[in-house]
Design an enzyme around this catalytic site. Structure first.
Site, PDB file in Angstrom:
ATOM      1  N   GLU A  71       8.685 -29.329  25.573  1.00 51.76           N
ATOM      2  CA  GLU A  71       7.828 -28.928  24.441  1.00 51.76           C
ATOM      3  C   GLU A  71       6.403 -29.445  24.595  1.00 51.76           C
ATOM      4  O   GLU A  71       5.445 -28.681  24.462  1.00 51.76           O
ATOM      5  CB  GLU A  71       8.421 -29.440  23.119  1.00 51.76           C
ATOM      6  CG  GLU A  71       7.491 -29.167  21.945  1.00 51.76           C
ATOM      7  CD  GLU A  71       8.076 -29.492  20.583  1.00 51.76           C
ATOM      8  OE1 GLU A  71       9.067 -30.230  20.496  1.00 51.76           O
ATOM      9  OE2 GLU A  71       7.516 -28.982  19.595  1.00 51.76           O
ATOM     10  N   ASP A  91      13.413 -30.866  24.250  1.00 51.06           N
ATOM     11  CA  ASP A  91      12.642 -31.136  23.033  1.00 51.06           C
ATOM     12  C   ASP A  91      12.737 -32.640  22.807  1.00 51.06           C
ATOM     13  O   ASP A  91      13.791 -33.158  22.435  1.00 51.06           O
ATOM     14  CB  ASP A  91      13.222 -30.374  21.828  1.00 51.06           C
ATOM     15  CG  ASP A  91      12.282 -30.450  20.632  1.00 51.06           C
ATOM     16  OD1 ASP A  91      11.439 -31.367  20.602  1.00 51.06           O
ATOM     17  OD2 ASP A  91      12.396 -29.598  19.734  1.00 51.06           O
ATOM     18  N   ILE A  93      11.492 -34.700  20.592  1.00 54.51           N
ATOM     19  CA  ILE A  93      11.868 -35.025  19.208  1.00 54.51           C
ATOM     20  C   ILE A  93      11.915 -33.703  18.447  1.00 54.51           C
ATOM     21  O   ILE A  93      10.861 -33.096  18.181  1.00 54.51           O
ATOM     22  CB  ILE A  93      10.863 -35.988  18.526  1.00 54.51           C
ATOM     23  CG1 ILE A  93      10.811 -37.323  19.298  1.00 54.51           C
ATOM     24  CG2 ILE A  93      11.273 -36.232  17.069  1.00 54.51           C
ATOM     25  CD1 ILE A  93       9.951 -38.404  18.650  1.00 54.51           C
ATOM     26  N   ASP A  94      13.102 -33.235  18.147  1.00 52.88           N
ATOM     27  CA  ASP A  94      13.213 -32.049  17.298  1.00 52.88           C
ATOM     28  C   ASP A  94      13.306 -32.551  15.860  1.00 52.88           C
ATOM     29  O   ASP A  94      14.117 -33.421  15.548  1.00 52.88           O
ATOM     30  CB  ASP A  94      14.432 -31.202  17.644  1.00 52.88           C
ATOM     31  CG  ASP A  94      14.430 -29.928  16.816  1.00 52.88           C
ATOM     32  OD1 ASP A  94      13.521 -29.104  17.005  1.00 52.88           O
ATOM     33  OD2 ASP A  94      15.303 -29.785  15.936  1.00 52.88           O
ATOM     34  N   THR A  96      10.091 -33.211  14.325  1.00 53.43           N
ATOM     35  CA  THR A  96       8.969 -34.160  14.372  1.00 53.43           C
ATOM     36  C   THR A  96       8.432 -34.440  12.965  1.00 53.43           C
ATOM     37  O   THR A  96       8.075 -35.579  12.645  1.00 53.43           O
ATOM     38  CB  THR A  96       7.849 -33.626  15.292  1.00 53.43           C
ATOM     39  OG1 THR A  96       8.385 -33.462  16.604  1.00 53.43           O
ATOM     40  CG2 THR A  96       6.668 -34.571  15.362  1.00 53.43           C
ATOM     41  N   ASP A 220      14.032 -25.764  21.234  1.00 55.76           N
ATOM     42  CA  ASP A 220      14.761 -26.071  19.990  1.00 55.76           C
ATOM     43  C   ASP A 220      16.236 -25.662  20.106  1.00 55.76           C
ATOM     44  O   ASP A 220      17.100 -26.237  19.434  1.00 55.76           O
ATOM     45  CB  ASP A 220      14.141 -25.321  18.800  1.00 55.76           C
ATOM     46  CG  ASP A 220      12.708 -25.748  18.505  1.00 55.76           C
ATOM     47  OD1 ASP A 220      12.454 -26.955  18.461  1.00 55.76           O
ATOM     48  OD2 ASP A 220      11.846 -24.865  18.314  1.00 55.76           O
TER      49      ASP A 220
HETATM   50  C1  IPD Z   1      10.760 -27.700  14.712  1.00 53.92           C
HETATM   51  C2  IPD Z   1      11.997 -28.014  13.924  1.00 53.92           C
HETATM   52  C3  IPD Z   1      11.954 -27.283  12.598  1.00 53.92           C
HETATM   53  C4  IPD Z   1      11.807 -25.806  12.770  1.00 53.92           C
HETATM   54  C5  IPD Z   1      10.592 -25.488  13.614  1.00 53.92           C
HETATM   55  C6  IPD Z   1      10.681 -26.229  14.945  1.00 53.92           C
HETATM   56  P1  IPD Z   1       9.874 -29.601  16.388  1.00 53.92           P
HETATM   57  O1  IPD Z   1      10.817 -28.333  15.979  1.00 53.92           O
HETATM   58  O2  IPD Z   1      13.150 -27.642  14.617  1.00 53.92           O
HETATM   59  O3  IPD Z   1      13.140 -27.466  11.879  1.00 53.92           O
HETATM   60  O4  IPD Z   1      11.670 -25.195  11.524  1.00 53.92           O
HETATM   61  O5  IPD Z   1      10.585 -24.096  13.839  1.00 53.92           O
HETATM   62  O6  IPD Z   1       9.538 -25.920  15.699  1.00 53.92           O
HETATM   63  O7  IPD Z   1       8.473 -29.102  16.381  1.00 53.92           O
HETATM   64  O8  IPD Z   1      10.092 -30.645  15.368  1.00 53.92           O
HETATM   65  O9  IPD Z   1      10.336 -29.955  17.753  1.00 53.92           O
END
Ligand code: IPD
Length: 274
Positions: A71, A91, A93-94, A96, A220
Site C-alpha cells: 500500500e 497492507d 495497517i488496514d 489506519t 485490503d
Molecule cells: C481502508 C480500510 C477501510 C475501508 C477503506 C480502506 P486502509 O484501508 O479498510 O475500512 O473503508 O476503503 O482503504 O487505508 O486503512 O489500509
C-alpha cells in the site's frame, strides 16, 4: 524461478508479521505522525511505513525473486504491477483511521498470490491478539482454531458489514448512503467498523454474514480473500460475478445465495482500477 515451498513462505511471513505486530501494539497507544494521501481522510502514519519496510525487507531477503505490491510503496509512486509471478500483497495497517484514533480494530494483512491465485494469507490484529491464517486447500484458522462462515442464506436475519471508505467524492458518498438506506430495513443489522480486511475475516469466522465495499484496493482484500474462501465463504464482485483483485470492488458472504441477494440490491460504483 525454482519451485516454491509454500510452508517456508508462510513461516517466514509469520515471523515478520509477529515482529511488525509488536510495533503496532506499542505504537497504537502513542501520538502518531499523520500525513494524508488521496483525500483528507486517507491517512498514513510512520507506523504504516515502518511495518511495510519490515515486511518487504524481510521477505525480499528470503525470496529475492518474488514481487511486491505494498500500500505505502504504491502511494509513494510505485506501480501496482500484478503478474503470474509470486507476489506478496501487503497492507501494513488496514484500518489506519482506527489506528490513528487508537480504536483497536486494525490489522496487518499479508497475502501471497502465485499465478494470480491466493496461496498464503496472514491477517493479524496485534491489539486484540487475533491471528487469522489460511493456506490454499488447508482451511482457515483464528489463533490456530479452524473457522467457518455462518452458512446464513436469509437476508432478513443477516448481520451485514459495509464501509464509508476513504473517498469523499460525492458520487461515491451517494452510493454508500443509498446502499445503507436500501439494506438497513431489510436486514438484522449493519456495522461499519473501519477495516475491510477484518470485515472479511469476521465473515470468515461467522461473526457476520456479508460485507461489501466499493473503492477498496488489492492490499485490503488479498489475504482476507483466501481466509473467506478457506472458511467456506464466497468472494465475488459487487454485481455477483467473478472477483477481480484489481477492480476495487468486493462482496463477500457466508453463502452464494446470500451474496446473490445482496448483489441484486446494491447501487453499483466503479472506481479507477488499481
Ligand atoms: C481502508 C480500510 C477501510 C475501508 C477503506 C480502506 P486502509 O484501508 O479498510 O475500512 O473503508 O476503503 O482503504 O487505508 O486503512 O489500509
Amino acid at each position: 524461478m525454482g519451485s516454491i515451498n509454500i510452508q517456508e513462505c508462510f513461516d517466514t511471513a509469520m515471523q515478520l508479521v509477529k515482529t511488525a505486530g509488536d510495533l503496532v501494539r506499542d505504537a497504537i497507544k502513542k501520538k502518531k505522525n499523520i500525513e494524508t494521501k488521496s483525500s483528507a481522510v486517507d491517512l498514513v502514519t510512520e507506523s504504516d511505513k515502518a511495518v511495510e519496510k519490515i515486511m518487504i525487507d524481510g521477505l525480499s531477503n528470503a525470496f529475492p525473486d518474488h514481487k511486491f505490491i505494498g500500500e505505502e510503496s504504491v502511494s509513494a509512486g510505485e506501480k501496482c504491477v500484478f503478474t503470474d509471478d509470486p507476489t506478496w500483497i501487503i497492507d501494513p495497517i488496514d484500518g489506519t483511521m482506527n489506528f490513528v484514533h487508537s480504536f483497536p480494530h486494525t490489522c496487518i494483512s499479508v497475502g501471497l498470490w502465485i499465478n494470480k491465485d491466493a496461496e498464503v494469507a496472514i491477517v493479524y490484529n496485534p491489539v486484540l491478539n487475533q491471528m487469522f491464517t489460511a493456506l490454499k486447500g488447508k482451511g482457515a484458522f483464528l489463533n490456530g482454531e479452524k473457522i467457518s462462515a455462518s452458512g446464513e442464506t436469509d437476508l432478513s436475519t443477516s448481520l451485514i458489514f459495509a464501509e464509508v471508505g476513504s473517498s469523499r467524492d460525492p458520487e461515491k458518498m451517494n452510493t454508500v448512503i443509498t446502499n445503507f438506506t436500501t439494506l438497513l430495513p431489510r436486514v438484522h443489522g449493519m456495522r461499519a467498523m473501519g477495516s475491510c480486511t477484518l470485515n472479511m475475516c469476521y465473515v470468515a469466522m461467522g461473526g457476520g454474514d456479508a460485507y461489501f465495499e466499493f473503492g477498496i484496493h488489492a492490499w485490503d482484500t488479498a489475504a482476507a480473500y483466501l481466509v473467506v474462501k478457506e472458511a467456506g465463504g464466497i468472494v465475488v464482485d459487487t454485481e455477483g460475478g467473478t472477483f477481480d483483485l484489481m477492480r476495487r470492488r468486493v462482496l463477500c458472504a457466508s453463502t452464494q445465495e446470500l451474496a446473490e441477494k445482496v448483489a441484486k440490491l446494491l447501487k453499483q460504483y466503479q472506481p479507477e482500477r488499481d
